[in-house]
Design a protein around this motif. Structure first.
Motif, PDB file in Angstrom:
ATOM      1  N   UNK A   1     -16.179  -6.051  -0.252  1.00  0.00           N
ATOM      2  CA  UNK A   1     -15.895  -5.691   1.145  1.00  0.00           C
ATOM      3  C   UNK A   1     -14.411  -5.593   1.445  1.00  0.00           C
ATOM      4  N   UNK A   2     -13.646  -6.535   0.900  1.00  0.00           N
ATOM      5  CA  UNK A   2     -12.212  -6.548   1.187  1.00  0.00           C
ATOM      6  C   UNK A   2     -11.575  -5.214   0.826  1.00  0.00           C
ATOM      7  N   UNK A   3     -11.857  -4.732  -0.389  1.00  0.00           N
ATOM      8  CA  UNK A   3     -11.267  -3.460  -0.813  1.00  0.00           C
ATOM      9  C   UNK A   3     -11.871  -2.304  -0.008  1.00  0.00           C
ATOM     10  N   UNK A   4     -13.159  -2.407   0.295  1.00  0.00           N
ATOM     11  CA  UNK A   4     -13.779  -1.370   1.127  1.00  0.00           C
ATOM     12  C   UNK A   4     -13.036  -1.200   2.445  1.00  0.00           C
ATOM     13  N   UNK A   5     -12.565  -2.321   2.956  1.00  0.00           N
ATOM     14  CA  UNK A   5     -11.890  -2.269   4.255  1.00  0.00           C
ATOM     15  C   UNK A   5     -10.623  -1.435   4.194  1.00  0.00           C
ATOM     16  N   UNK A   6     -10.012  -1.373   3.011  1.00  0.00           N
ATOM     17  CA  UNK A   6      -8.813  -0.545   2.861  1.00  0.00           C
ATOM     18  C   UNK A   6      -9.149   0.921   3.107  1.00  0.00           C
ATOM     19  N   UNK A   7     -10.413   1.271   2.868  1.00  0.00           N
ATOM     20  CA  UNK A   7     -10.822   2.653   3.034  1.00  0.00           C
ATOM     21  C   UNK A   7     -10.577   3.111   4.470  1.00  0.00           C
ATOM     22  N   UNK A   8     -10.975   2.268   5.417  1.00  0.00           N
ATOM     23  CA  UNK A   8     -10.750   2.604   6.824  1.00  0.00           C
ATOM     24  C   UNK A   8      -9.256   2.757   7.058  1.00  0.00           C
ATOM     25  N   UNK A   9      -8.515   1.844   6.489  1.00  0.00           N
ATOM     26  CA  UNK A   9      -7.072   1.866   6.662  1.00  0.00           C
ATOM     27  C   UNK A   9      -6.480   3.172   6.147  1.00  0.00           C
ATOM     28  N   UNK A  10      -6.916   3.565   4.958  1.00  0.00           N
ATOM     29  CA  UNK A  10      -6.313   4.735   4.325  1.00  0.00           C
ATOM     30  C   UNK A  10      -6.860   6.051   4.861  1.00  0.00           C
ATOM     31  N   UNK A  11      -8.161   6.103   5.095  1.00  0.00           N
ATOM     32  CA  UNK A  11      -8.724   7.400   5.479  1.00  0.00           C
ATOM     33  C   UNK A  11      -8.781   7.576   6.985  1.00  0.00           C
ATOM     34  N   UNK A  12      -8.517   6.529   7.722  1.00  0.00           N
ATOM     35  CA  UNK A  12      -8.591   6.707   9.163  1.00  0.00           C
ATOM     36  C   UNK A  12      -7.268   6.330   9.819  1.00  0.00           C
ATOM     37  N   UNK A  13      -6.731   5.186   9.442  1.00  0.00           N
ATOM     38  CA  UNK A  13      -5.524   4.730  10.124  1.00  0.00           C
ATOM     39  C   UNK A  13      -4.297   5.568   9.758  1.00  0.00           C
ATOM     40  N   UNK A  14      -4.056   5.760   8.477  1.00  0.00           N
ATOM     41  CA  UNK A  14      -2.858   6.498   8.060  1.00  0.00           C
ATOM     42  C   UNK A  14      -2.896   7.945   8.555  1.00  0.00           C
TER      43      UNK A  14
ATOM     44  N   UNK B   1       2.962   7.789  -4.986  1.00  0.00           N
ATOM     45  CA  UNK B   1       2.775   8.854  -5.981  1.00  0.00           C
ATOM     46  C   UNK B   1       1.985  10.050  -5.454  1.00  0.00           C
ATOM     47  N   UNK B   2       1.255   9.864  -4.380  1.00  0.00           N
ATOM     48  CA  UNK B   2       0.454  10.976  -3.861  1.00  0.00           C
ATOM     49  C   UNK B   2       1.212  11.751  -2.783  1.00  0.00           C
ATOM     50  N   UNK B   3       2.543  11.746  -2.866  1.00  0.00           N
ATOM     51  CA  UNK B   3       3.286  12.277  -1.724  1.00  0.00           C
ATOM     52  C   UNK B   3       3.038  13.764  -1.503  1.00  0.00           C
ATOM     53  N   UNK B   4       2.740  14.492  -2.583  1.00  0.00           N
ATOM     54  CA  UNK B   4       2.475  15.922  -2.412  1.00  0.00           C
ATOM     55  C   UNK B   4       1.267  16.142  -1.502  1.00  0.00           C
TER      56      UNK B   4
ATOM     57  N   UNK C   1       0.851  -1.202   0.000  1.00  0.00           N
ATOM     58  CA  UNK C   1       0.000   0.000   0.000  1.00  0.00           C
ATOM     59  C   UNK C   1       0.878   1.240   0.000  1.00  0.00           C
ATOM     60  N   UNK C   2       1.931   1.217   0.828  1.00  0.00           N
ATOM     61  CA  UNK C   2       2.812   2.382   0.872  1.00  0.00           C
ATOM     62  C   UNK C   2       3.367   2.671  -0.516  1.00  0.00           C
ATOM     63  N   UNK C   3       3.725   1.582  -1.215  1.00  0.00           N
ATOM     64  CA  UNK C   3       4.265   1.764  -2.560  1.00  0.00           C
ATOM     65  C   UNK C   3       3.208   2.407  -3.462  1.00  0.00           C
ATOM     66  N   UNK C   4       1.969   1.958  -3.272  1.00  0.00           N
ATOM     67  CA  UNK C   4       0.894   2.457  -4.131  1.00  0.00           C
ATOM     68  C   UNK C   4       0.486   3.888  -3.801  1.00  0.00           C
ATOM     69  N   UNK C   5       0.669   4.313  -2.534  1.00  0.00           N
ATOM     70  CA  UNK C   5       0.266   5.698  -2.244  1.00  0.00           C
ATOM     71  C   UNK C   5       1.437   6.662  -2.369  1.00  0.00           C
TER      72      UNK C   5
ATOM     73  N   UNK D   1      -8.955   6.378  -5.397  1.00  0.00           N
ATOM     74  CA  UNK D   1      -8.134   6.067  -6.568  1.00  0.00           C
ATOM     75  C   UNK D   1      -7.458   4.719  -6.419  1.00  0.00           C
ATOM     76  N   UNK D   2      -6.921   4.508  -5.241  1.00  0.00           N
ATOM     77  CA  UNK D   2      -6.224   3.252  -4.999  1.00  0.00           C
ATOM     78  C   UNK D   2      -7.206   2.082  -5.039  1.00  0.00           C
ATOM     79  N   UNK D   3      -8.365   2.283  -4.420  1.00  0.00           N
ATOM     80  CA  UNK D   3      -9.363   1.215  -4.418  1.00  0.00           C
ATOM     81  C   UNK D   3      -9.781   0.843  -5.832  1.00  0.00           C
ATOM     82  N   UNK D   4      -9.995   1.876  -6.638  1.00  0.00           N
ATOM     83  CA  UNK D   4     -10.431   1.618  -7.999  1.00  0.00           C
ATOM     84  C   UNK D   4      -9.359   0.830  -8.752  1.00  0.00           C
ATOM     85  N   UNK D   5      -8.119   1.206  -8.520  1.00  0.00           N
ATOM     86  CA  UNK D   5      -7.011   0.514  -9.176  1.00  0.00           C
ATOM     87  C   UNK D   5      -6.957  -0.959  -8.744  1.00  0.00           C
TER      88      UNK D   5
END
Lengths: 564, 574
Positions: free
Chosen positions: B120-133, B12-15, B6-10, B86-90
């Protein structure tokens, strides 16, 4: 519906009320912690007697510990109650769904079911998250309100207004906004199922990339749907935070004027400020919970669409057929279908020990007729007599006990061969299973792998013919009065098909057998024939006599197919 | 804790990420400012006179800070959600890609599992990305800023912050390890439950027909209980860790309050900084608490993400082969000493040798399990031969590029799959074709009238208003196969389950293809078999008999026996 909720939730009402109580206490501890701390510090600055201070210190610590304990208890209890509730709800829903079976789109039953499972799961999650917080927040808020009312009615009013805004008005507005949002939740699930079921076609026609491009739209729609909801949710939180700031500033300015008027002491004012701030923070979290309620509602609606079937009653005047008391099953002038009439005016007899072939092109209603005969689907009008007794006088389950149906979408379960039999006949012995397997010449395969061999879902590790034979064996494992077989020879090679039909003639001399097929070449195995075309029976009777009549439909059809 | 993939995938959004961190710091200073203003006002209230007009600018400023904090938070969330979506869609795209090819593997993953992971599996990443990170970011920025300001105001409280704060990660790690294990278990139970339900539901109809509903419902209850138990176990751990965090946080607040109170009593500290510290205390611990709960919600996401990336990485990739076919006319197909087995089992095909002449029509027949479908799979390049060769006009099929080969063949399954899209898309399946081409094939399979009857013609969506009968499905499949003038046609039991009209039609289509297309048909029905040029009778992976219908009609041939059964002469042999 309310009654149903009552029945489902009865065993957890106690746990839930305890959870509400504990939750309120947790909120109150949290509020008092801040209030007491503020009082402690503010009054310490004014050099109070030491015993007062020690008491306050003990109070602060006590509140701190209690908050943690209560919150833990609340979570544990509410989740425990939630799971019990969910289990009961799921079983309740499944029972409803089973009662509503069969669905019109039989072929996509699997997809329908996945959608149903998703919906049930969502309702559980949403309900758990939505249910308790507003209640505990309200209780906590009202207790603080009463306390502050002793000092100032104005403070009480502000708290009440805050409660109204955060727990009543905002949720209502948010709820309205949610209702305007589109419902695109199922697009993605449908796409996944398409990719799964159609993957061979996609591969063979080099269409994977192309279909993915089209599906990108579905993915995007799904994401847009989620994004819309997310933005709405964020906006709600934004407004809540701003409103929270507004209320705090308002309370603060009110407290300042109170002190100036000499209405309360500065120490009390500071205590109030922090107490009320804690209350407001709890209240401000309520409006964003509407998201969960909305989700629960959407899921509920999609579930309801499966459960509630429109009932169509129709009366069609028809020729009156006579009841034949010798027939084990006597079908008289039935009309049936799903939402509209599929087959009209069907009447026929089934006799013990006689085999009847039902021929007709695909989609003419043969399979649906089987659902009607096993009373999975109700007739619109007409009557059916089993052993001379009208279907209205039979209990549905007792009625079904006389039938051994095999449907085209007979599912094979992801369990052992033995357990697959046990699903239909809980008390079946191994011996009976072997006998059944023998009837369909499937013993060789099972001997090789054993009865404990675990089959894959829908029998994907079996070939078409193997699957078919297993299904038939399950159907024939117990003696029943009436055997219904839908396309029993489909997928069997000629040798196996004819061997099977040969066996069928000898195995059940007492049962009435009705076989639906499009294949006229097997006509010799049967005594009677029913020919269907476009929604009704065009001819029926003894095969032998019909074959002697060159004008009969059967004769013409046989001739057309080069069978005679 | 932080998934490498995931870190690798996000990355590109470093800005955006830097922006988010900066705005976190501003938010932290807002918290400081708000607390400071309130403390200042309280100080004035206690020790000074404060009239309303003097307080007004402070109140206005206070409100302004609240708004700034809220708006920054809002922007942050939107930015994160953008990245997350974006990541989820990818990932969903890649997962569907993997799913599309999964049927080639020997053990296909069940439908329920795919569905669970893609939705659901990909949906779960949402919590990870928008809340955990972001919580992770807040965990570092907010306490840091607050601790600095606390030290400036009251160093003893600052020290208490510093000493109590490490206790929290310590407990987190301790509990996190246990939770991790339980989480994996729960995920497995969850998947098992999903698979169980996906398996059970399609069978409910028959279960109902056999009066076994109640028993199955009990079974559902039992299985659900297992899942509830597993989930409650995880939750218990989550609750205990939340409890510990809460406990440490509240005790620390209490310690600070008591400590400050006592020092105030003895006049060792003045009120304003002391009260400021009290106000800041809950804000200092809040990120830890929120991180704790985000952590447990995100655990699901982490477990799901490892599953997701595993699936994506396991997807077979299409190897480019040297020979790109461009067929002008129907090819000749030769099987030369072909052996095949699934895994290491007994060979399903044993030393198979036969030649299919260019443009001829050949029927494969034989008992179930004789190897007919395996031959189709080999020809579709779904499987590779174990030894021997399949020669297409002399070229080894193994060396021929998959796409170029598939472009030349048409394949019709026993029940062609119909997509929930327009009739046009269902026939073309994305291949470019002119209107006349499309009309020609629909005419050929006699679907033109049916399509014209539909409200939107070719653009009518199948599955919505239109449901196809199995005969129509078969004809649609045939139209699909014939659209691009295939040179090879593979038909799987084309006549099975059809009424006489549909049967007649398919027969006439086959008649027209003679000489132009090499046709291989799996068939059991006499009419189909007899119409073919050559018949290959398979038995347990070997050729039992081979020849034209005339040649095989000799008495005592296996074929002859088959036919006899068909004619009904042997119907009653017992």
């Amino acid at each position: 519906m309310i009654n149903e909720i009552k029945t489902i939730s009865r065993p957890v009402i106690f746990i839930l009320s305890v959870a509400v109580l504990v939750g309120t206490l947790a909120g109150l501890s949290s509020i008092s912690l801040m209030g007491l701390s503020a009082w402690l510090i503010a009054s310490a600055a004014l050099q109070p007697p030491l015993y007062v201070l020690s008491l306050a210190i003990v109070g602060v610590r006590f509140c701190g510990i209690m908050r943690a304990v209560f919150r833990y208890l609340e979570r544990y209890l509410s989740h425990k109650a939630g799971f019990v509730l969910f289990m009961r709800f799921r079983v309740f829903m499944l029972a409803k769904i089973i009662a509503a079976l069969p669905f019109k789109r039989q072929s996509s039953n699997g997809d329908v079911f996945t959608i149903i499972v998703e919906a049930i799961d969502k309702i559980r999650d949403s309900f758990l998250r939505f249910f308790l917080p507003p209640i505990t927040a309200t209780l906590g808020c009202f207790i603080v309100m009463i306390w502050s009312g002793f000092y100032s009615v104005l403070l009480l009013c502000i708290l009440f207004v805050a409660w109204l805004v955060f727990v009543v008005i905002m949720p209502m507005i948010v709820w309205r906004l949610y209702q305007k949002k589109s419902d695109n939740d199922l697009i993605l699930a449908e796409s996944v199922l398409e990719f799964y079921d159609g993957s061979k076609e996609l591969y063979a026609y080099n269409y994977i990339e192309g279909k993915l491009k089209n599906t990108q739209q579905a993915i995007n729609d799904y994401q847009d749907y989620r994004k819309e909801h997310f933005i709405l949710k964020s906006k709600v939180e934004l407004s809540c935070e701003i409103l929270l700031g507004l209320f705090i500033v308002l309370v603060l300015s009110l407290l300042i004027s109170f002190i100036n008027d000499g209405q309360i002491t500065a120490v009390m004012a500071i205590t109030f400020l922090l107490t009320i701030q804690s209350v407001l923070e709890i209240l401000a979290a309520i409006p964003s919970l509407m998201e969960h309620l909305d989700e629960a509602k959407r899921s509920w609606l999609s579930l309801k669409s499966f459960i509630n079937k429109p009932k169509i009653q129709s009366k069609i005047n028809s020729n009156i057929y006579l009841k034949d008391d010798d027939a084990i099953l006597n079908v008289v002038n039935i009309n049936f279908g799903y939402n509209e009439i599929l087959c009209k005016d069907m009447s026929f007899y089934l006799y013990k020990g006689q085999k009847t072939l039902l021929v007709g092109s695909s989609g003419c209603g043969k399979s649906t007729l089987f659902y009607v005969l096993t009373r999975l689907l109700d007739v619109f009008s007409g009557d059916m007599y089993l052993q001379g007794k009208s279907y209205t006088q039979w209990d549905k389950e007792d009625w079904r006990n006389h039938f051994a149906p095999s449907f085209q979408e007979h599912h094979i379960f992801n369990i052992s061969i033995r357990d697959n039999f046990k699903i239909f006949y809980p008390d079946i012995s191994d011996e009976e299973i072997w006998q059944a397997l023998d009837k369909v010449q499937f013993t060789a395969f099972v001997q090789q792998y054993g009865l404990d061999y675990v089959l894959e879902s829908d029998g994907t590790n079996l070939s078409g013919g193997q699957k078919h034979r297993l299904q038939l064996a399950m159907c024939l494992a117990r003696k029943k009065d009436i055997i219904l077989l839908d396309e029993p020879t489909a997928g069997l090679d000629i040798v196996s098909a004819h061997k099977f039909l040969n066996r069928l003639i000898t195995i059940d001399k007492e049962s009435a057998i009705l076989v639906a097929s499009h294949d006229l070449s097997i006509v010799d195995y049967f005594d009677n024939i029913i020919i269907m075309e476009e929604q009704h029976i065009i001819e029926q009777g003894k095969i032998k006599s019909l074959m002697q009549d060159e004008q009969s439909q059967l004769f013409k059809l046989m001739k057309y197919n080069n069978l005679i | 804790m932080l998934d490498k993939n995931i870190l690798k995938d996000i990355f590109p959004y470093k800005k955006s990420l830097i922006f988010i961190i900066l705005s976190n710091i501003i938010q932290a200073t807002m918290i400081v400012s708000i607390s400071y203003i309130i403390a200042y006002l309280a100080d004035k209230l206690l020790f000074d006179e404060l009239n309303h007009s003097a307080a007004t600018p402070f109140l206005a400023l206070l409100f302004f800070f609240f708004v700034v904090k809220a708006v920054l938070n809002y922007i942050n969330r939107l930015k994160l959600e953008e990245i997350s979506l974006n990541l989820q869609s990818k990932l969903r795209y890649k997962l569907l890609q993997a799913l599309a090819l999964d049927f080639k593997s020997i053990q296909r993953k069940p439908k329920g599992q795919w569905l669970a992971i893609i939705t659901k599996g990909v949906d779960k990443l949402d919590v990870y990305l928008t809340s955990f990170i972001p919580q992770f970011g807040l965990l570092i920025t907010i306490p840091l800023v607050l601790v600095i300001f606390t030290f400036i105001n009251d160093w003893i409280s600052g020290l208490i912050f510093l000493f109590t704060a490490p206790l929290i990660p310590f407990f987190m790690i301790l509990i996190g390890k246990i939770a991790d294990k339980e989480n994996k278990k729960q995920w497995q139970v969850f998947q098992k439950l999903a698979v169980y339900m996906a398996d059970l539901l399609p069978g409910l109809l028959v279960v109902k027909a056999y009066n076994q509903t109640q028993r199955q419902l009990k079974q559902v209850e039992k299985n659900g209980e297992k899942f509830s138990e597993a989930t409650l176990k995880v939750l218990k751990i989550a609750f205990i860790s939340a409890f510990m965090l809460e406990f440490i946080a509240t005790i620390s607040i209490a310690i600070i309050a008591v400590n400050i109170g006592l020092r105030l009593l003895y006049g060792q500290v003045s009120f304003l900084p002391a009260f400021f510290c009290l106000l800041v205390a809950p804000q200092f611990y809040q990120p830890f608490r929120q991180f704790g709960s985000a952590f447990h919600e995100a655990m699901n996401g982490i477990v799901a993400s490892s599953e997701i990336y595993k699936l994506i990485q396991a997807a077979p990739n299409n190897k480019q082969k040297n020979i790109v076919l461009e067929m002008e006319k129907a090819p000749q197909i030769i099987f030369e000493n072909v052996d095949f087995s699934y895994k290491n089992d007994e060979n399903v095909l044993k030393n198979l040798n036969f030649t299919i002449k260019a443009g001829s029509q050949v029927v494969l027949t034989g008992a179930n399990g004789a190897g007919k479908s395996t031959i189709f799979k080999l020809l579709l390049k779904l499987l590779d031969v174990k030894s021997g060769k399949i020669l297409i006009d002399g070229k080894n099929l193994y060396d021929i590029d998959e796409q170029s080969w598939l472009n030349n063949i048409g394949w019709v399954a026993q029940e062609p799959y119909v997509f929930k899209s327009s009739l046009r898309e269902n026939i073309t399946l994305g291949r470019a074709c002119s209107k006349t081409q499309l009309e020609r094939v629909t005419q050929l399979v006699n679907l033109t009238e049916f399509i014209k009857k539909q409200e939107h013609g070719y653009d009518s969506i199948v599955g919505g208003a239109i449901n196809l009968s199995s005969g129509q499905k078969r004809r649609l499949g045939l139209a699909r196969a014939l659209l691009c003038n295939p040179k090879v046609l593979l038909l799987d039991e084309p006549m099975e389950n059809l009424d006489s009209k549909n049967e007649e039609l398919i027969k006439s289509v086959l008649e027209k293809l003679k000489g132009k297309v090499t046709v291989i048909i799996i068939a059991h029905r006499r009419q189909t078999i007899e119409a073919a040029d050559k018949i290959i009778i398979l038995d347990k992976g070997t050729i039992k008999e081979y020849g034209s219908a005339e040649e095989l009609k000799k008495t005592n041939s296996y074929y002859h026996q088959l036919l006899n059964r068909l004619e009904g002469n042997l119907l009653y042999d017992k």
